[in-house]
Structure formats: C-alpha cells, structure tokens
Scaffold this motif. Structure first.
Motif, short mmCIF file in Angstrom:
data_model
loop_
_atom_site.label_atom_id
_atom_site.label_comp_id
_atom_site.label_asym_id
_atom_site.label_seq_id
_atom_site.Cartn_x
_atom_site.Cartn_y
_atom_site.Cartn_z
N LEU A 1 -6.67 38.48 -10.01
CA LEU A 1 -8.13 38.69 -10.04
C LEU A 1 -8.82 37.86 -11.11
O LEU A 1 -10.04 37.71 -11.09
CB LEU A 1 -8.44 40.17 -10.28
CG LEU A 1 -8.12 41.12 -9.13
CD1 LEU A 1 -8.38 42.56 -9.56
CD2 LEU A 1 -8.95 40.77 -7.90
N HIS A 2 -8.03 37.33 -12.05
CA HIS A 2 -8.64 36.63 -13.18
C HIS A 2 -7.96 35.28 -13.39
O HIS A 2 -6.76 35.13 -13.17
CB HIS A 2 -8.53 37.46 -14.45
CG HIS A 2 -9.08 38.85 -14.30
ND1 HIS A 2 -10.41 39.09 -14.10
CD2 HIS A 2 -8.47 40.06 -14.32
CE1 HIS A 2 -10.62 40.40 -13.99
NE2 HIS A 2 -9.46 41.00 -14.13
N GLY B 1 -14.55 31.28 -8.05
CA GLY B 1 -13.27 30.57 -7.95
C GLY B 1 -12.26 31.37 -7.15
O GLY B 1 -11.43 30.79 -6.44
N TYR B 2 -12.30 32.69 -7.27
CA TYR B 2 -11.41 33.55 -6.51
C TYR B 2 -11.57 33.29 -5.01
O TYR B 2 -10.59 33.06 -4.29
CB TYR B 2 -11.70 35.00 -6.83
CG TYR B 2 -10.90 36.00 -6.02
CD1 TYR B 2 -9.63 36.39 -6.44
CD2 TYR B 2 -11.41 36.56 -4.84
CE1 TYR B 2 -8.88 37.30 -5.69
CE2 TYR B 2 -10.68 37.46 -4.10
CZ TYR B 2 -9.42 37.83 -4.52
OH TYR B 2 -8.68 38.72 -3.78
N GLY C 1 -24.56 43.41 -10.38
CA GLY C 1 -24.21 43.28 -8.96
C GLY C 1 -24.29 44.59 -8.22
O GLY C 1 -23.61 44.77 -7.19
N ALA C 2 -25.12 45.50 -8.69
CA ALA C 2 -25.17 46.86 -8.13
C ALA C 2 -25.55 46.88 -6.66
O ALA C 2 -25.17 47.80 -5.92
CB ALA C 2 -26.15 47.72 -8.93
N ASP D 1 -16.11 35.46 -13.23
CA ASP D 1 -15.78 35.09 -11.86
C ASP D 1 -15.88 36.31 -10.93
O ASP D 1 -16.31 36.18 -9.78
CB ASP D 1 -14.37 34.49 -11.79
CG ASP D 1 -14.12 33.77 -10.49
OD1 ASP D 1 -14.61 32.63 -10.34
OD2 ASP D 1 -13.44 34.35 -9.60
N ASN D 2 -15.47 37.48 -11.42
CA ASN D 2 -15.63 38.71 -10.62
C ASN D 2 -17.09 38.93 -10.27
O ASN D 2 -17.43 39.29 -9.13
CB ASN D 2 -15.13 39.93 -11.40
CG ASN D 2 -13.65 39.91 -11.72
OD1 ASN D 2 -13.21 40.51 -12.69
ND2 ASN D 2 -12.86 39.21 -10.91
N LEU D 3 -17.97 38.70 -11.24
CA LEU D 3 -19.40 38.87 -10.99
C LEU D 3 -19.92 37.84 -9.99
O LEU D 3 -20.77 38.14 -9.15
CB LEU D 3 -20.19 38.77 -12.30
CG LEU D 3 -19.99 39.92 -13.28
CD1 LEU D 3 -20.77 39.65 -14.55
CD2 LEU D 3 -20.42 41.25 -12.67
N ASP D 4 -19.39 36.63 -10.06
CA ASP D 4 -19.79 35.61 -9.09
C ASP D 4 -19.44 36.05 -7.66
O ASP D 4 -20.19 35.78 -6.72
CB ASP D 4 -19.11 34.28 -9.40
CG ASP D 4 -19.75 33.56 -10.59
OD1 ASP D 4 -20.93 33.85 -10.88
OD2 ASP D 4 -19.07 32.73 -11.22
N SER D 5 -18.29 36.72 -7.51
CA SER D 5 -17.90 37.20 -6.18
C SER D 5 -18.91 38.17 -5.60
O SER D 5 -19.07 38.28 -4.38
CB SER D 5 -16.52 37.88 -6.24
OG SER D 5 -15.50 36.95 -6.53
#
Length: 313
Positions: free
Chosen positions: A76-77, A126-127, A183-184, A268-272
């Motif tokens: 995930l990271h 990126g993920y 990202g709610a 990157d999680n937030l970008d998803s």
C-alpha cells in the motif's frame, strides 16, 4: 492440483488457502518469515516454507513443483516516484512480470493474478498506475504463451475480521472524539474477503474464466465518510466525521510518512481517493459467488464478536 500461492500469508491469502485446501488442492506457500504463516499449519495439505520469490532461481524452482500459481502480492505504500515508486515497481510490476515469465519458461499454464479495482495507467496515484502496469506485464508475457491460461482479478477495498480498513476507523473512534477525514466524499464498494477468496478458488479450474479480467466488488457503494461513521457506530463508539481539505490531509499524511513503522496514511493513498473505487458490474456468474453485504458481517467483528472465524470455509 498443486497450487503455489505467492502472498499466501496475507489477509486475502489466508482465506484463499483455506478455500483451496477444502477443495482438495495441495497448497505451497512461500514466505520471507516462517513465523508469519504458522497459523496456516493447521491445514493438512499445506506446505509452508521460507523462500525469496524475488530471486529468479528460487522462483523457477518453486514453479517446477507446481501446476498453478496465484499471485496476491501487493503493498500500500512506496517512496514517491514517477510513474510510481520503487516499492510499487518491485511488488506490482516486476514481480508479476517475473512470475508470468517463469510460468512460460517452466510450462506452468495456469496463473491467477490479483490487481485492484481502479488500476489505471493514467490514475492519480502511483498505486493505481503500478497495478495497471502489472496487469499489462503479465498479459504481455502470456500473449506469447499459447498454452497459458491467465485470469486477472480486480477487487475493491476488502473487509473482514482481520482487515486494516473498517478496523482502522474503529480504532480511531476509540481515541478521537471526532474523526478528521480527507477524501470523505470518495465512493467505495467494499467486498468481503471470503467472497474474494471463493471467487478465485472457483475460477482456478474453470475454463470459462481463462483470459478474463474480473471486477470483484461488494453489494453497495458508500462514501468514505459513511464507512467511517458506520465503523465507529458498529464498534460501539459513534463519532462524527469531519471532512478536511486535501491539503490538510496531505500535511497529515506527510507527517505519518516520516514517523517510524508503516504509515497510517500516505499521500499516495490520498491520491487514490481522487477517483471513486466502484463498479456497476455484477459479480460474474461463473465465479459462483453472491456478494455478502457489509452490514451482515462488519457490525459483529467491530464490536468484538466473532462471526468471521478466520480463514475457515
């Protein structure tokens, strides 16, 4: 059938192993740390061993002793990078390519590869971009393998007793009076881990699934804020959710990335979360699975009950 499950000690992997053993397959699970998979030793037809699947010689030796391969490896990271960071490249692109190439070289015709819903070469994270590149890598290898039978799965975010998704929000509700959330408004379609495992196990010897890519998503769509509220409520600690702007979330994520250990959240999680992680496709009938509603499982394990008794099918 002898099945090599790469990533078999992980969340989805443990449930898949249970399904495969129950179906009568001999399952081989390599792991970097033997201790991590010791709970799998209860399965009578399972062999657990330490091995480095990133070593080509080791990988080819493992494939020479198997009839089918399942690749579940995912991270995930990763460190930042374009189009994706080095950890994403190693786990999501290079390893799948090497597994597919080894299958072709050794003559293992059956490969199940797990990607992700939202895999997109032009995706915001990126993920997502690395997952798309991994799909293309295995397809490219199998396009020249006339005997090969490749199936790709794209699961949505996966829930279950051992998940790091609904349980994360439940933990936050334990410590915080309000859950701040970037990202709610992003929409997701969580799928039950046992449904994912069953779909893959059912596909293994089903020729109808050869050469196909499957979306594996749950019954209902939710916003991230709705899921956070539900997790808090079902854990017995109802909390309001405070949507925060992305730039605030980015600042929080940057801080988490510099802390020791696995980050709670990365940039990157937030970008998803900039794109919805949902699908209008129903579960394909040949997978033999009727999706399980989130509401029928999550409340019990979040409040400390045990409806989901681990990887037993």
């Amino acid at each position: 059938m002898r099945v090599l499950v790469i990533g078999g000690t992980g969340f989805i992997g443990q449930h898949l192993v249970a399904c495969l053993v129950r179906a009568g397959h001999a399952v081989h699970v390599p792991t970097r740390r033997y201790q991590k998979g010791r709970n799998l030793l209860v399965f009578p037809t399972l062999t657990l061993f330490e091995a480095d699947v990133h070593d080509d010689a080791v990988l080819e030796r493992l494939l020479s002793e198997t009839d089918a391969v399942v690749n579940l490896v995912g991270v995930l990271h990763s460190k930042p990078g374009r189009p994706y960071g080095i950890e994403f490249e190693r786990a999501h692109v290079e390893l799948p390519r090497r597994i597919a190439a080894a299958c072709r070289k050794i003559g293992v015709r059956r490969l199940l590869h797990v990607s992700a819903l939202g895999a997109d070469a032009q995706g915001p994270s990126g993920y997502q971009r690395s997952k798309a590149a991994g799909e293309e890598a295995v397809r490219a290898e199998f396009s020249t393998y006339s005997e090969g039978a490749l199936t790709i799965f794209r699961p949505s975010v996966v829930f279950g007793r051992e998940d790091n998704f609904m349980n994360l929000f439940a933990r936050l509700a334990r410590w915080l009076p309000v859950i701040p959330l970037a990202g709610a408004g992003a929409r997701l379609q969580p799928v039950y881990v046992r449904d994912v495992a069953a779909a893959m196990a059912n596909a293994l010897e089903n020729s109808q699934t050869y050469g196909k890519t499957y979306t594996v998503a749950g019954v209902s769509q939710y916003t991230l804020a709705e899921l956070a509220r539900l997790a808090a409520k079902w854990s017995g600690r109802p909390r309001p959710v405070l949507p925060v702007p992305h730039f605030v979330g980015y600042a929080q994520a940057l801080l988490f990335e510099f802390l020791p250990g696995r980050p709670l959240m990365s940039r990157d999680n937030l970008d998803s979360l900039k794109v919805d992680n949902v699908s209008d496709e129903a579960m394909a009938p040949e997978l033999g699975v009727v999706p399980t509603p989130l509401e029928s499982v999550a409340p019990s394990y979040l409040r400390g009950g045990k409806p989901d008794r681990g990887p037993v099918h």
